[in-house]
Design a protein around this motif. Structure first.
Motif, PDB file in Angstrom:
ATOM      1  N   VAL A   1      11.490 -12.313  13.484  1.00 21.37           N
ATOM      2  CA  VAL A   1      11.854 -12.595  12.093  1.00 21.37           C
ATOM      3  C   VAL A   1      13.061 -13.529  12.119  1.00 21.37           C
ATOM      4  O   VAL A   1      14.083 -13.215  12.731  1.00 21.37           O
ATOM      5  CB  VAL A   1      12.192 -11.296  11.327  1.00 21.37           C
ATOM      6  CG1 VAL A   1      12.585 -11.602   9.894  1.00 21.37           C
ATOM      7  CG2 VAL A   1      11.019 -10.323  11.371  1.00 21.37           C
ATOM      8  N   THR A   2      12.931 -14.679  11.471  1.00 21.20           N
ATOM      9  CA  THR A   2      14.006 -15.676  11.503  1.00 21.20           C
ATOM     10  C   THR A   2      14.643 -15.925  10.138  1.00 21.20           C
ATOM     11  O   THR A   2      15.721 -16.496  10.068  1.00 21.20           O
ATOM     12  CB  THR A   2      13.476 -17.019  12.039  1.00 21.20           C
ATOM     13  OG1 THR A   2      12.403 -17.457  11.203  1.00 21.20           O
ATOM     14  CG2 THR A   2      12.999 -16.875  13.476  1.00 21.20           C
ATOM     15  N   GLN A   3      13.988 -15.499   9.080  1.00 24.05           N
ATOM     16  CA  GLN A   3      14.490 -15.768   7.734  1.00 24.05           C
ATOM     17  C   GLN A   3      15.031 -14.489   7.106  1.00 24.05           C
ATOM     18  O   GLN A   3      14.359 -13.452   7.105  1.00 24.05           O
ATOM     19  CB  GLN A   3      13.372 -16.335   6.876  1.00 24.05           C
ATOM     20  CG  GLN A   3      13.851 -16.995   5.627  1.00 24.05           C
ATOM     21  CD  GLN A   3      12.746 -17.832   5.009  1.00 24.05           C
ATOM     22  OE1 GLN A   3      11.564 -17.560   5.182  1.00 24.05           O
ATOM     23  NE2 GLN A   3      13.135 -18.854   4.279  1.00 24.05           N
ATOM     24  N   ALA A   4      16.248 -14.574   6.571  1.00 27.18           N
ATOM     25  CA  ALA A   4      16.878 -13.426   5.917  1.00 27.18           C
ATOM     26  C   ALA A   4      16.062 -12.997   4.698  1.00 27.18           C
ATOM     27  O   ALA A   4      15.368 -13.810   4.090  1.00 27.18           O
ATOM     28  CB  ALA A   4      18.302 -13.771   5.497  1.00 27.18           C
ATOM     29  N   PHE A   5      16.171 -11.729   4.354  1.00 27.47           N
ATOM     30  CA  PHE A   5      15.476 -11.173   3.193  1.00 27.47           C
ATOM     31  C   PHE A   5      16.371 -11.301   1.966  1.00 27.47           C
ATOM     32  O   PHE A   5      17.563 -11.004   2.025  1.00 27.47           O
ATOM     33  CB  PHE A   5      15.190  -9.685   3.397  1.00 27.47           C
ATOM     34  CG  PHE A   5      14.021  -9.367   4.281  1.00 27.47           C
ATOM     35  CD1 PHE A   5      13.689 -10.141   5.372  1.00 27.47           C
ATOM     36  CD2 PHE A   5      13.256  -8.249   4.024  1.00 27.47           C
ATOM     37  CE1 PHE A   5      12.626  -9.836   6.183  1.00 27.47           C
ATOM     38  CE2 PHE A   5      12.186  -7.919   4.831  1.00 27.47           C
ATOM     39  CZ  PHE A   5      11.855  -8.712   5.907  1.00 27.47           C
ATOM     40  N   ALA A   6      15.801 -11.703   0.845  1.00 25.60           N
ATOM     41  CA  ALA A   6      16.507 -11.676  -0.437  1.00 25.60           C
ATOM     42  C   ALA A   6      16.383 -10.282  -1.046  1.00 25.60           C
ATOM     43  O   ALA A   6      17.277  -9.821  -1.748  1.00 25.60           O
ATOM     44  CB  ALA A   6      15.936 -12.721  -1.382  1.00 25.60           C
ATOM     45  N   ALA A   7      15.269  -9.624  -0.748  1.00 27.55           N
ATOM     46  CA  ALA A   7      15.014  -8.267  -1.234  1.00 27.55           C
ATOM     47  C   ALA A   7      13.979  -7.636  -0.322  1.00 27.55           C
ATOM     48  O   ALA A   7      13.263  -8.322   0.406  1.00 27.55           O
ATOM     49  CB  ALA A   7      14.510  -8.292  -2.669  1.00 27.55           C
ATOM     50  N   GLY A   8      13.910  -6.320  -0.369  1.00 26.85           N
ATOM     51  CA  GLY A   8      12.945  -5.627   0.461  1.00 26.85           C
ATOM     52  C   GLY A   8      12.672  -4.233  -0.050  1.00 26.85           C
ATOM     53  O   GLY A   8      13.390  -3.706  -0.899  1.00 26.85           O
ATOM     54  N   LEU A   9      11.605  -3.651   0.468  1.00 23.37           N
ATOM     55  CA  LEU A   9      11.238  -2.272   0.179  1.00 23.37           C
ATOM     56  C   LEU A   9      11.268  -1.499   1.481  1.00 23.37           C
ATOM     57  O   LEU A   9      10.979  -2.053   2.544  1.00 23.37           O
ATOM     58  CB  LEU A   9       9.833  -2.203  -0.431  1.00 23.37           C
ATOM     59  CG  LEU A   9       9.622  -2.943  -1.739  1.00 23.37           C
ATOM     60  CD1 LEU A   9       8.148  -2.889  -2.143  1.00 23.37           C
ATOM     61  CD2 LEU A   9      10.487  -2.353  -2.829  1.00 23.37           C
ATOM     62  N   ILE A  10      11.582  -0.237   1.391  1.00 22.72           N
ATOM     63  CA  ILE A  10      11.634   0.622   2.571  1.00 22.72           C
ATOM     64  C   ILE A  10      10.921   1.919   2.247  1.00 22.72           C
ATOM     65  O   ILE A  10      10.961   2.399   1.109  1.00 22.72           O
ATOM     66  CB  ILE A  10      13.101   0.877   3.007  1.00 22.72           C
ATOM     67  CG1 ILE A  10      13.167   1.625   4.334  1.00 22.72           C
ATOM     68  CG2 ILE A  10      13.885   1.569   1.910  1.00 22.72           C
ATOM     69  CD1 ILE A  10      14.559   1.676   4.953  1.00 22.72           C
ATOM     70  N   THR A  11      10.252   2.481   3.238  1.00 21.68           N
ATOM     71  CA  THR A  11       9.617   3.777   3.017  1.00 21.68           C
ATOM     72  C   THR A  11      10.703   4.812   2.762  1.00 21.68           C
ATOM     73  O   THR A  11      11.824   4.684   3.249  1.00 21.68           O
ATOM     74  CB  THR A  11       8.766   4.191   4.229  1.00 21.68           C
ATOM     75  OG1 THR A  11       9.568   4.141   5.416  1.00 21.68           O
ATOM     76  CG2 THR A  11       7.545   3.297   4.392  1.00 21.68           C
ATOM     77  N   ARG A  12      10.393   5.798   1.983  1.00 19.34           N
ATOM     78  CA  ARG A  12      11.404   6.796   1.628  1.00 19.34           C
ATOM     79  C   ARG A  12      11.902   7.578   2.831  1.00 19.34           C
ATOM     80  O   ARG A  12      12.986   8.141   2.786  1.00 19.34           O
ATOM     81  CB  ARG A  12      10.870   7.734   0.548  1.00 19.34           C
ATOM     82  CG  ARG A  12      10.757   7.012  -0.775  1.00 19.34           C
ATOM     83  CD  ARG A  12      10.669   7.932  -1.941  1.00 19.34           C
ATOM     84  NE  ARG A  12      10.450   7.137  -3.139  1.00 19.34           N
ATOM     85  CZ  ARG A  12       9.725   7.536  -4.153  1.00 19.34           C
ATOM     86  NH1 ARG A  12       9.167   8.722  -4.144  1.00 19.34           N
ATOM     87  NH2 ARG A  12       9.572   6.764  -5.197  1.00 19.34           N
ATOM     88  N   ASP A  13      11.128   7.587   3.917  1.00 21.62           N
ATOM     89  CA  ASP A  13      11.620   8.232   5.138  1.00 21.62           C
ATOM     90  C   ASP A  13      12.529   7.296   5.939  1.00 21.62           C
ATOM     91  O   ASP A  13      13.073   7.677   6.969  1.00 21.62           O
ATOM     92  CB  ASP A  13      10.463   8.747   6.001  1.00 21.62           C
ATOM     93  CG  ASP A  13       9.548   7.640   6.518  1.00 21.62           C
ATOM     94  OD1 ASP A  13       9.855   6.443   6.359  1.00 21.62           O
ATOM     95  OD2 ASP A  13       8.491   7.988   7.076  1.00 21.62           O
ATOM     96  N   GLY A  14      12.702   6.047   5.463  1.00 28.38           N
ATOM     97  CA  GLY A  14      13.622   5.110   6.090  1.00 28.38           C
ATOM     98  C   GLY A  14      13.142   4.484   7.376  1.00 28.38           C
ATOM     99  O   GLY A  14      13.943   3.938   8.138  1.00 28.38           O
ATOM    100  N   ARG A  15      11.864   4.482   7.642  1.00 29.31           N
ATOM    101  CA  ARG A  15      11.359   3.989   8.929  1.00 29.31           C
ATOM    102  C   ARG A  15      10.792   2.573   8.920  1.00 29.31           C
ATOM    103  O   ARG A  15      10.791   1.905   9.946  1.00 29.31           O
ATOM    104  CB  ARG A  15      10.286   4.940   9.454  1.00 29.31           C
ATOM    105  CG  ARG A  15      10.850   6.288   9.785  1.00 29.31           C
ATOM    106  CD  ARG A  15       9.789   7.178  10.344  1.00 29.31           C
ATOM    107  NE  ARG A  15      10.356   8.495  10.598  1.00 29.31           N
ATOM    108  CZ  ARG A  15       9.784   9.386  11.345  1.00 29.31           C
ATOM    109  NH1 ARG A  15       8.630   9.135  11.920  1.00 29.31           N
ATOM    110  NH2 ARG A  15      10.350  10.558  11.524  1.00 29.31           N
ATOM    111  N   THR A  16      10.282   2.124   7.759  1.00 25.52           N
ATOM    112  CA  THR A  16       9.578   0.842   7.723  1.00 25.52           C
ATOM    113  C   THR A  16      10.039   0.018   6.527  1.00 25.52           C
ATOM    114  O   THR A  16      10.159   0.538   5.422  1.00 25.52           O
ATOM    115  CB  THR A  16       8.051   1.071   7.638  1.00 25.52           C
ATOM    116  OG1 THR A  16       7.651   1.955   8.685  1.00 25.52           O
ATOM    117  CG2 THR A  16       7.289  -0.232   7.781  1.00 25.52           C
TER     118      THR A  16
END
Length: 89
Positions: A46-61
């Motif tokens: 991964v070379t490009q920074a995220f402007a926003a993201g989602l994460i699983t509620r268990d915090g793993r993905t």
């Protein structure tokens, strides 16, 4: 992101519910991306920074959000286990 959309989205790998990345999580992720130490589930760097993201509620993905559209592709997901300074809930 629309809360109604967020309520119906789930991880395609585990079917776990998702939430938006917090500012601290987003900062930690982008710092690790800048250092060149992040790979997708498929092994691509991964070379490009995220402007926003989602994460699983268990915090793993993590899934990226581009132009307010979640990219829910399993191969493009990021495992948080590779992020050494990632805030843990």
């Amino acid at each position: 992101m629309d809360k109604r959309l967020l309520d119906i989205l789930c991880c395609p790998l585990t079917k776990a519910p998702l939430r938006a990345l917090s500012e601290a999580e987003l900062t930690a992720l982008n710092q690790t991306i800048t250092a060149g130490d992040v790979q997708t589930h498929a092994g691509a760097r991964v070379t490009q920074a995220f402007a926003a993201g989602l994460i699983t509620r268990d915090g793993r993905t993590i899934y990226r959000v581009e132009d307010e559209i979640p990219v829910m592709l399993a191969d493009e997901s990021i495992a948080t286990t590779q992020l050494a300074d990632f805030p843990r809930a």
